[in-house]
Design a protein around this motif. Structure first.
Motif, PDB file in Angstrom:
ATOM      1  N   PHE A 100       0.852  -1.177   0.000  1.00  0.00           N
ATOM      2  CA  PHE A 100       0.000   0.000   0.000  1.00  0.00           C
ATOM      3  C   PHE A 100       0.893   1.235   0.000  1.00  0.00           C
ATOM      4  O   PHE A 100       1.946   1.233   0.629  1.00  0.00           O
ATOM      5  CB  PHE A 100      -0.861   0.051   1.280  1.00  0.00           C
ATOM      6  N   THR A 101       0.467   2.286  -0.680  1.00  0.00           N
ATOM      7  CA  THR A 101       1.167   3.565  -0.588  1.00  0.00           C
ATOM      8  C   THR A 101       0.696   4.273   0.675  1.00  0.00           C
ATOM      9  O   THR A 101      -0.366   3.952   1.226  1.00  0.00           O
ATOM     10  CB  THR A 101       0.884   4.467  -1.799  1.00  0.00           C
ATOM     11  N   TRP A 102       1.458   5.254   1.129  1.00  0.00           N
ATOM     12  CA  TRP A 102       1.052   6.009   2.309  1.00  0.00           C
ATOM     13  C   TRP A 102      -0.266   6.733   2.041  1.00  0.00           C
ATOM     14  O   TRP A 102      -1.121   6.804   2.924  1.00  0.00           O
ATOM     15  CB  TRP A 102       2.138   6.989   2.707  1.00  0.00           C
ATOM     16  N   ASP A 103      -0.450   7.246   0.840  1.00  0.00           N
ATOM     17  CA  ASP A 103      -1.710   7.918   0.493  1.00  0.00           C
ATOM     18  C   ASP A 103      -2.885   6.955   0.587  1.00  0.00           C
ATOM     19  O   ASP A 103      -3.962   7.314   1.067  1.00  0.00           O
ATOM     20  CB  ASP A 103      -1.650   8.518  -0.917  1.00  0.00           C
ATOM     21  N   GLU A 104      -2.703   5.710   0.125  1.00  0.00           N
ATOM     22  CA  GLU A 104      -3.772   4.707   0.208  1.00  0.00           C
ATOM     23  C   GLU A 104      -4.093   4.367   1.655  1.00  0.00           C
ATOM     24  O   GLU A 104      -5.262   4.295   2.043  1.00  0.00           O
ATOM     25  CB  GLU A 104      -3.367   3.438  -0.559  1.00  0.00           C
ATOM     26  N   VAL A 105      -3.045   4.170   2.456  1.00  0.00           N
ATOM     27  CA  VAL A 105      -3.234   3.873   3.882  1.00  0.00           C
ATOM     28  C   VAL A 105      -4.040   4.987   4.546  1.00  0.00           C
ATOM     29  O   VAL A 105      -5.017   4.742   5.257  1.00  0.00           O
ATOM     30  CB  VAL A 105      -1.867   3.701   4.590  1.00  0.00           C
ATOM     31  N   SER A 106      -3.631   6.224   4.282  1.00  0.00           N
ATOM     32  CA  SER A 106      -4.297   7.381   4.894  1.00  0.00           C
ATOM     33  C   SER A 106      -5.751   7.495   4.460  1.00  0.00           C
ATOM     34  O   SER A 106      -6.639   7.716   5.287  1.00  0.00           O
ATOM     35  CB  SER A 106      -3.544   8.672   4.544  1.00  0.00           C
ATOM     36  N   LYS A 107      -5.991   7.331   3.176  1.00  0.00           N
ATOM     37  CA  LYS A 107      -7.351   7.479   2.658  1.00  0.00           C
ATOM     38  C   LYS A 107      -8.283   6.369   3.161  1.00  0.00           C
ATOM     39  O   LYS A 107      -9.422   6.626   3.535  1.00  0.00           O
ATOM     40  CB  LYS A 107      -7.339   7.517   1.132  1.00  0.00           C
ATOM     41  N   ILE A 108      -7.778   5.132   3.197  1.00  0.00           N
ATOM     42  CA  ILE A 108      -8.586   4.010   3.686  1.00  0.00           C
ATOM     43  C   ILE A 108      -8.933   4.225   5.149  1.00  0.00           C
ATOM     44  O   ILE A 108     -10.083   4.095   5.558  1.00  0.00           O
ATOM     45  CB  ILE A 108      -7.838   2.669   3.482  1.00  0.00           C
ATOM     46  N   ARG A 109      -7.947   4.572   5.922  1.00  0.00           N
ATOM     47  CA  ARG A 109      -8.177   4.788   7.346  1.00  0.00           C
ATOM     48  C   ARG A 109      -9.134   5.957   7.582  1.00  0.00           C
ATOM     49  O   ARG A 109     -10.101   5.850   8.325  1.00  0.00           O
ATOM     50  CB  ARG A 109      -6.837   5.032   8.043  1.00  0.00           C
ATOM     51  N   ASP A 110      -8.879   7.086   6.940  1.00  0.00           N
ATOM     52  CA  ASP A 110      -9.695   8.288   7.156  1.00  0.00           C
ATOM     53  C   ASP A 110     -11.137   8.098   6.693  1.00  0.00           C
ATOM     54  O   ASP A 110     -12.064   8.601   7.318  1.00  0.00           O
ATOM     55  CB  ASP A 110      -9.077   9.491   6.451  1.00  0.00           C
ATOM     56  N   THR A 111     -11.334   7.353   5.617  1.00  0.00           N
ATOM     57  CA  THR A 111     -12.669   7.172   5.043  1.00  0.00           C
ATOM     58  C   THR A 111     -13.484   6.100   5.764  1.00  0.00           C
ATOM     59  O   THR A 111     -14.663   6.305   6.047  1.00  0.00           O
ATOM     60  CB  THR A 111     -12.561   6.807   3.545  1.00  0.00           C
ATOM     61  N   PHE A 112     -12.857   4.970   6.053  1.00  0.00           N
ATOM     62  CA  PHE A 112     -13.615   3.821   6.553  1.00  0.00           C
ATOM     63  C   PHE A 112     -13.390   3.496   8.037  1.00  0.00           C
ATOM     64  O   PHE A 112     -14.265   2.934   8.679  1.00  0.00           O
ATOM     65  CB  PHE A 112     -13.291   2.574   5.724  1.00  0.00           C
ATOM     66  N   PHE A 113     -12.223   3.828   8.567  1.00  0.00           N
ATOM     67  CA  PHE A 113     -11.871   3.411   9.925  1.00  0.00           C
ATOM     68  C   PHE A 113     -11.223   4.560  10.712  1.00  0.00           C
ATOM     69  O   PHE A 113     -10.114   4.398  11.249  1.00  0.00           O
ATOM     70  CB  PHE A 113     -10.911   2.210   9.871  1.00  0.00           C
ATOM     71  N   PRO A 114     -11.869   5.702  10.807  1.00  0.00           N
ATOM     72  CA  PRO A 114     -11.224   6.876  11.429  1.00  0.00           C
ATOM     73  C   PRO A 114     -10.904   6.706  12.914  1.00  0.00           C
ATOM     74  O   PRO A 114     -10.064   7.433  13.436  1.00  0.00           O
ATOM     75  CB  PRO A 114     -12.252   7.984  11.215  1.00  0.00           C
TER      76      PRO A 114
END
Length: 98
Positions: A47-61
């Motif tokens: 995963f890229t850092w951007d993907e990690v951040s977006k997944i976490r922020d969107t689905f698992f904040p």
């Protein structure tokens, strides 16, 4: 009998199941194909850092990134596999460098 998917990110897999998040929605969120997401979840690619951040922020904040993307014991991510693998380079004489 179906294939058993290798679990590289157990916390992420558990949260996806617990919350009923569709993998298709995660892939769409980070703008990758379903197949690319599957490869990342199985540790074939990183995963890229951007993907990690977006997944976490969107689905698992409410879950820390380090917890959500912690690699299971004995598993390696795609980027680690590439670094660990010694790929021989050939010199002009056909011998391995290194």
């Amino acid at each position: 009998m179906g294939k058993v998917m290798r679990v590289v990110y157990p916390e992420l897999a558990a949260e996806i199941a617990k919350r009923g998040v569709r993998k298709k929605d995660i892939a769409k969120c980070v703008r990758i194909s379903d197949r690319a997401l599957s490869n990342k979840l199985q540790g074939r690619t990183a995963f890229t850092w951007d993907e990690v951040s977006k997944i976490r922020d969107t689905f698992f904040p409410d879950v820390q990134k380090d917890t959500l993307f912690k690699v299971a014991d004995g598993e390696r991510r795609g980027d680690q596999m590439r670094k660990d693998r010694k790929i021989p380079r050939r010199g002009g004489d056909g011998e391995e460098d290194g």
